[in-house]
Design an enzyme around this catalytic site. Structure first.
Site, PDB file in Angstrom:
ATOM      1  N   CYS A 170     -30.888   4.982-127.721  1.00  0.00           N
ATOM      2  CA  CYS A 170     -29.503   5.425-127.545  1.00  0.00           C
ATOM      3  C   CYS A 170     -29.332   6.489-126.460  1.00  0.00           C
ATOM      4  CB  CYS A 170     -28.954   5.922-128.875  1.00  0.00           C
ATOM      5  SG  CYS A 170     -29.043   4.654-130.148  1.00  0.00           S
ATOM      6  N   GLU A 223     -27.936  18.522-133.848  1.00  0.00           N
ATOM      7  CA  GLU A 223     -27.285  18.953-132.606  1.00  0.00           C
ATOM      8  C   GLU A 223     -26.685  20.347-132.745  1.00  0.00           C
ATOM      9  OE1 GLU A 223     -25.615  15.970-129.598  1.00  0.00           O
ATOM     10  OE2 GLU A 223     -24.852  15.276-131.527  1.00  0.00           O
ATOM     11  N   LYS A 242     -17.407   9.022-130.394  1.00  0.00           N
ATOM     12  CA  LYS A 242     -17.912   7.844-131.122  1.00  0.00           C
ATOM     13  C   LYS A 242     -16.953   7.346-132.198  1.00  0.00           C
ATOM     14  CE  LYS A 242     -22.711   8.002-129.777  1.00  0.00           C
ATOM     15  NZ  LYS A 242     -22.731   9.114-128.833  1.00  0.00           N
ATOM     16  N   PHE A 265     -33.744   6.659-130.835  1.00  0.00           N
ATOM     17  CA  PHE A 265     -34.939   6.327-131.616  1.00  0.00           C
ATOM     18  C   PHE A 265     -36.183   6.548-130.745  1.00  0.00           C
ATOM     19  CE2 PHE A 265     -33.071   3.044-134.841  1.00  0.00           C
ATOM     20  CZ  PHE A 265     -32.369   4.067-135.454  1.00  0.00           C
TER      21      PHE A 265
END
Lengths: 358, 420
Positions: free
Chosen positions: B179, B323, B344, B408
């Site tokens: 990602c 984060e 998102k 990932f």
């Protein structure tokens, strides 16, 4: 094609290799003509090669097995050359990165998850398989197992991807983004895909490749000039490992890459490139059709030209890094100051050149 | 022409840059064109309008029920795409056409000779390749000679299609770092310009949705049940989307000479590995901290210069907490005063395209002084206690924008953008 040239003081060094091909372990089996023949599979007992129980390998697909084992071989060679990497108990080292290339990457796991996930109840699909469907899985394996927290990427640009990984690693080292990088390529096409490429199927599809698609992995430990100098000083008194050895001070002097589907960039052009060193030998890392290969031999004149797939099968993105290891072996026989040009071409048009030398 | 590396006066990896000045003279990289295709529509404008208006393009969809996934919020692209193309390639082609037009190349039909491309993707055209394998790769089955293998694993297929369409002859590369692929692609393309490999590079990301992806995230239990709520206490997962984003990166002098629109400057980029877990981020945010630190160092900037963050913000419990920890470590007392957004919930997690789409968000924020909101934010989480610009856009004069992505296998990437 524009070349990126490293200054003599900043040119990154190759200090150890881990090469696994159907011909065997290391560059030795690749160096002697006639000593190796193309084959599809690496038949080495990988857990035994790594001196590890097979437990870790159960988590891997074949792509992971080959990448992990090649890294372990390279690190054993580096240990023979002086210092080991930090152990797993230490914090991740932000100065050591992982740049890899693979054309097919996790193809076998993709096939497996693809088939499992079409079960309407998804009862067959497995999280463990899906995790292996990320193309950068081997980067993750290595960074976790070896505590490498530096920069990284997985290039998936076809057969030139392994060369790109070496280019990116070299630039990261020269620019001070890392002091050491594991860089190279891994390919695990699997028996089904390998079988389909034998006998001209790809050729019938309008492509010229009709050779033996082989699995393999070739990783190099690349280090900044300063980092490598320390290692090499310590290497003089070190014992060589049983199946790997500390590499000599082979350097990446320059590189170039381009998209060239019409094959306008000839070997003669590359040999004439202003790449800082004269070339005493050429290694062609990926399958080149006979007509082009013949032209390359003419362009090379008296220089030896090695067509690596003749000795290993088509290694895809692992071809260029394996060719770098072979270049290290060839460089010792060249006149002082001469280097080796490693050229790779992809079926779809990518061309990459690495200028290597002492 | 060739480019020589000089010994750089840069910070060692992992060390915070201490000087606001650029460490050495080098080629500057600017954005001169942008293109996007998302669930919000075809083009940057519909995407940006949806972001600013806080209007989600996610819709409940049952088309992946065959994978046992039921009805899910998904960000599928409904607009017509270039016909006869594998889906990821079609998305990328559409985004690329818009980016080239915006950069002023459309009149000439193509970018200049020597232009290259770095495309980030998780799967590229692999789904098409897998379909081919279904038909030809059965054990004992004979290869079908009338059905050519659609490419090396399919990953590189969209990049190769763009290269063919636009006659690219510079470096053409595919990066796949899960990602963070789109962010890594912009970083790689900027590096190619700085090193002198090309003056013009297309860069971006693409991924198409498929049962392969949806079922995978489903069995990992990473999918949101109804809506995506980044940084909210009730967040329960991500929603998947599809899309593409392409930007035209150009050496600044080259862009100025031809009078191209300069939309933003790409000041610096950094990548770093978590070295922690294949799917879970490092809880202490180490990888993001290292990637951002590397980007700041690359830009010759300091943390104090950042005044907007486009976060990865997936809406999963682990990511958003990680984060938040990372931003607190990086920006200390300033962290709570920096506006942070996640788009998102608007378009879904578009995987390899996400970082490139968020780069476009950064460029628009810099150009317009409007920060899009993080929608669906209702209940603050004590562990996520920064300013996420909840639910309504905000006018903020931004000079330096940071975009972060994590994927990932522990790949993190960060980009730093400056106002044009």
């Amino acid at each position: 094609m524009r070349w990126v040239r490293f200054g003599s003081d900043t040119a990154p060094r190759f200090t150890a290799f881990g090469v696994l091909t159907p011909a065997g372990v290391g560059a030795g089996p690749l160096a002697g003509a006639g000593s190796a023949v193309p084959a599809a599979e690496v038949t080495i007992d990988l857990p035994a090669l790594c001196d590890e129980p097979p437990l870790r390998f159960r988590r891997f697909d074949r792509y992971g097995e080959l990448g992990y084992a090649a890294a372990r071989v390279a690190l054993r060679a580096r240990r023979a050359g002086g210092r080991p990497l930090p152990g797993a108990a230490e914090p991740a080292d932000p100065g050591i990165g992982v740049f890899l290339g693979s054309s097919l990457a996790c193809w076998a796991s993709n096939v497996r998850h693809h088939r499992e996930s079409r079960d309407p109840a998804a009862t067959q699909a497995s999280p463990a398989t899906f995790v292996r469907t990320v193309a950068n899985a081997v980067n993750g394996d290595l960074s976790i197992a070896l505590r490498l927290g530096g920069p990284g990427a997985l290039f998936a640009s076809g057969w030139t991807a392994g060369a790109e990984a070496i280019m990116a690693a070299g630039s990261a080292l020269a620019e001070g983004r890392a002091r050491a990088v594991l860089a190279g390529g891994v390919e695990a096409p699997g028996p089904d895909l390998s079988a389909m490429h034998v006998g001209g199927d790809a050729q019938s599809a309008g492509r010229w490749f009709s050779g033996m698609l082989a699995e393999g992995a070739a990783l190099a430990m690349m280090e900044s000039a300063a980092e490598a100098a320390g290692d090499l000083d310590e290497a003089r008194d070190a014992e060589p490992a049983r199946d790997a050895r500390a590499a000599g001070p082979l350097r990446l002097h320059a590189y170039g890459r381009a998209h060239d589907p019409e094959q306008r960039i000839s070997l003669a052009t590359l040999l004439d490139a202003p790449a800082t060193i004269p070339f005493g030998a050429v290694v062609i890392a990926n399958t080149m059709p006979s007509e082009l290969l013949e032209r390359a031999r003419v362009a090379a004149g008296p220089r030896p030209v090695v067509h690596l797939p003749d000795r290993t099968g088509e290694l895809g993105a692992a071809g260029a890094p394996a060719a770098v290891a072979l270049a290290e072996a060839l460089a010792g026989a060249l006149a002082g100051g001469e280097g080796v040009l490693v050229v790779t071409r992809d079926l779809a048009g990518g061309v990459a050149a690495l200028a290597l030398g002492p | 022409m060739r480019h020589e590396h000089s010994t750089p006066a840069r910070s060692i990896p992992g060390e915070r840059a201490t000087s606001p000045e650029a460490p050495r003279a080098r080629r500057r990289v600017v954005i001169t064109g942008m293109g996007a295709v998302t669930a919000a529509g075809r083009g940057v404008e519909p995407f940006w309008r949806a972001c600013v208006e806080g209007r989600t393009a996610l819709r409940p969809d049952a088309r992946f029920g065959a994978c046992g996934m039921g009805v899910l919020p998904l960000g599928l692209v409904a607009e017509p795409l270039p016909a006869g193309e594998e889906r990821a390639s079609a998305l990328a082609l559409a985004a690329c056409d818009e980016a080239l037009r915006g950069a002023g190349f459309a009149a000439g039909g193509a970018p200049p000779r020597g232009a290259g491309l770095v495309l980030g993707t998780c799967l590229g055209g692999a789904i098409a390749a897998l379909g081919w394998f279904d038909e030809t790769g059965r054990p004992g089955g004979a290869p079908r000679r009338d059905s050519p293998f659609p490419g090396p694993g399919g990953l590189a297929a969209p990049a190769l299609r763009l290269a063919a369409r636009h006659g690219l002859t510079g470096p053409v590369s595919t990066i796949s770092t899960a990602c963070s692929s789109g962010t890594g692609a912009l970083a790689g393309a900027a590096d190619a310009i700085r090193r002198g490999e090309s003056d013009v590079m297309l860069a971006g990301g693409v991924d198409a949705l498929s049962g392969f992806v949806v079922s995978g995230f489903g069995i990992l239990r990473a999918l949101a049940s109804t809506e995506v709520r980044p940084f909210d206490r009730r967040r329960d997962g991500l929603a998947l989307g599809e899309g593409a984003a392409i930007v035209v990166l150009e050496e600044a002098g080259s862009a100025r000479r031809r009078g191209a629109p300069i939309l933003a400057e790409l000041l610096g980029a950094g990548t770093a590995l978590d070295a922690h877990h294949m799917t879970g981020p490092s809880p202490d945010g180490d990888g993001v901290v290292r990637a951002v630190t590397a980007a700041l160092s690359d830009a010759g900037a300091v943390a104090a210069s950042v005044d907007f963050i486009s976060a990865h913000g997936t809406g999963t419990s682990f990511n958003d907490r990680m984060e938040t920890v990372a931003f607190k470590r990086l920006f200390a007392g300033r962290a709570a005063r920096i506006p942070i957004d996640s788009v998102k919930p608007i378009i879904g997690h578009t995987l390899g395209a996400a970082g490139a789409l968020e780069a476009i968000v950064c460029a628009r924020v810099l150009g317009e002084g409007i920060v899009p909101p993080t929608i669906n934010y209702r209940e603050p989480d004590p562990e996520c206690d920064l300013d996420y610009v909840p639910n309504e856009a905000r006018r903020v004069a931004v000079r330096c924008a940071l975009s972060t992505s994590s994927g990932f296998a522990g790949h993190n990437a960060a980009l730093l953008f400056g106002a044009p």
